[in-house]
Design a protein around this motif. Structure first.
Motif, mmCIF file in Angstrom:
data_model
loop_
_atom_site.group_PDB
_atom_site.id
_atom_site.type_symbol
_atom_site.label_atom_id
_atom_site.label_comp_id
_atom_site.label_asym_id
_atom_site.label_seq_id
_atom_site.Cartn_x
_atom_site.Cartn_y
_atom_site.Cartn_z
ATOM 1 N N MET A 182 0.813 -1.213 0.000
ATOM 2 C CA MET A 182 0.000 0.000 0.000
ATOM 3 C C MET A 182 0.846 1.263 0.000
ATOM 4 N N LEU A 183 2.092 1.144 0.429
ATOM 5 C CA LEU A 183 2.998 2.292 0.391
ATOM 6 C C LEU A 183 3.430 2.635 -1.031
ATOM 7 N N ALA A 184 3.238 1.701 -1.955
ATOM 8 C CA ALA A 184 3.762 1.879 -3.311
ATOM 9 C C ALA A 184 3.007 2.943 -4.094
ATOM 10 N N ASN A 185 1.684 2.945 -4.009
ATOM 11 C CA ASN A 185 0.897 3.908 -4.783
ATOM 12 C C ASN A 185 -0.501 4.032 -4.190
ATOM 13 N N PHE A 186 -1.231 5.052 -4.638
ATOM 14 C CA PHE A 186 -2.561 5.313 -4.085
ATOM 15 C C PHE A 186 -3.546 4.206 -4.444
ATOM 16 N N HIS A 187 -3.408 3.622 -5.616
ATOM 17 C CA HIS A 187 -4.307 2.544 -6.032
ATOM 18 C C HIS A 187 -4.248 1.389 -5.037
ATOM 19 N N ASN A 188 -3.051 0.956 -4.704
ATOM 20 C CA ASN A 188 -2.900 -0.125 -3.727
ATOM 21 C C ASN A 188 -3.361 0.313 -2.344
ATOM 22 N N PHE A 189 -3.099 1.582 -2.011
ATOM 23 C CA PHE A 189 -3.496 2.112 -0.703
ATOM 24 C C PHE A 189 -5.012 2.093 -0.551
ATOM 25 N N PHE A 190 -5.718 2.590 -1.537
ATOM 26 C CA PHE A 190 -7.172 2.696 -1.413
ATOM 27 C C PHE A 190 -7.839 1.327 -1.385
ATOM 28 N N PHE A 191 -7.373 0.422 -2.238
ATOM 29 C CA PHE A 191 -8.021 -0.888 -2.340
ATOM 30 C C PHE A 191 -7.402 -1.935 -1.410
ATOM 31 N N VAL A 192 -6.494 -1.529 -0.520
ATOM 32 C CA VAL A 192 -5.779 -2.423 0.409
ATOM 33 C C VAL A 192 -5.259 -3.675 -0.306
ATOM 34 N N SER A 193 -4.455 -3.429 -1.322
ATOM 35 C CA SER A 193 -3.925 -4.525 -2.124
ATOM 36 C C SER A 193 -2.869 -5.298 -1.349
#
Length: 319
Positions: free
Chosen positions: A68-79
């Protein structure tokens, strides 16, 4: 006779008001402050001492925080993975707080464990004030010390699963609903619903375990007419649903091709995850078979190996 009747009615109203007077505020004495400070130091010691030697806690959620630290997409969707292929099996709020901590202090075991440890200490303090305002300082200190020394609480506070944050959230909601019931103020009840809704975004339906009790407290205790209480509870239920489902619906309404697969769900849906894997299956222990479209979840393997079988008697498992 009219004057006598009016005086009687005024007396009845005054007696009713005095019976509904909330607990009086008593100043915190010096010995209370010293005792509470000692209890909080004990809690902080057990929760934080050598916390950096705990590693990364639950590696499943630690990996998600790093992703999730990598980008907002991963952050928002808790990838769970850096490529944004599959999500973890939890809603975002607890992990978002860990990401903020990792962003400030750098990604490490300590930075992702620290939020839960701090939440544990704050829960001890909040429990003290909750009990004190009704039963007095001695009872408040006993309750706080009991929570600070409870082994399972300490173990949970030293892990990155978001249970400690959920406990803190629900204790805060308990304070708000007690004020709502004492004062009959709608704003306190709505604030209770908002906080429980945030709790849903920490561990989904587990946050709702307190909702029946909260509803009864307000329904039976608020100094208002029955009709007003019911209307207030209906408004609170609306706020609860809006806050609870805001992120869930945002994910489910996003085209599947533009977001990660919802891990541990059978239908690639956060709603399915909330009421399935994180809902009824936690109580019954029954896990539906994977559909052809589903993606196996690492969390399923981790939960089965670390926590034992699910079900009503899960608290009595040996692990």
């Amino acid at each position: 006779m009219e004057h006598i009747t009016l005086a009687t009615e005024i007396t009845d109203i005054q007696e009713s008001d005095s019976a509904q007077t909330p607990p009086t505020r008593t100043p915190v004495s010096l010995w209370e402050r010293v005792a509470l400070g000692a209890v909080l130091l004990i809690s902080a010691f057990f929760n934080i001492f050598q916390l950096d030697q705990q590693g990364y806690g639950n590696l499943y959620y630690a990996a998600a925080v790093k992703s999730m630290l990598a980008n907002f997409h991963n952050f928002f969707f808790v990838s769970f993975d850096p490529g944004g292929f599959v999500t973890v099996d939890k809603p975002p709020l607890g992990l978002w707080i860990q990401v903020v901590s990792a962003k400030i202090f750098g990604f490490s075991g300590l930075s992702i464990l620290l939020p839960e440890a701090i939440a544990g200490v704050l829960s001890v303090a909040l429990l003290y004030f909750l009990v004190r305002r009704v039963f007095g300082p001695a009872a408040g200190l006993v309750a706080a010390l009991t929570l600070a020394l409870t082994p399972i609480s300490v173990v949970t506070n030293r892990n990155n699963t978001p249970d400690s944050l959920l406990v803190l959230t629900l204790l805060l909601a308990s304070w708000c609903v007690s004020l709502a019931a004492e004062k009959g103020r709608l704003r306190w009840l709505l604030l209770t619903a908002l906080i429980v809704g945030l709790g849903f975004n920490i561990k989904m339906l587990q946050a709702y375990l307190v909702v029946p009790a909260f509803g009864l407290v307000y329904l039976l205790g608020a100094p208002l007419r029955w009709r007003t209480r019911i209307v207030h509870l209906a408004l609170a239920a609306l706020v609860l649903l809006v806050v609870s489902l805001s992120w869930v619906l945002a994910v489910d309404l996003t085209p599947a091709s533009q977001r990660p697969y919802v891990g541990s769900s059978q239908a690639n849906s956060e709603i399915d995850l909330a009421f399935g894997y994180n809902g009824l299956e936690r109580l019954t222990g029954y896990h539906r078979g994977n559909s052809s479209a589903s993606t196996p979840s690492t969390a399923t393997v981790v939960a089965a190996s670390e926590n034992g079988g699910a079900g009503p008697l899960r608290l009595f498992n040996t692990q």
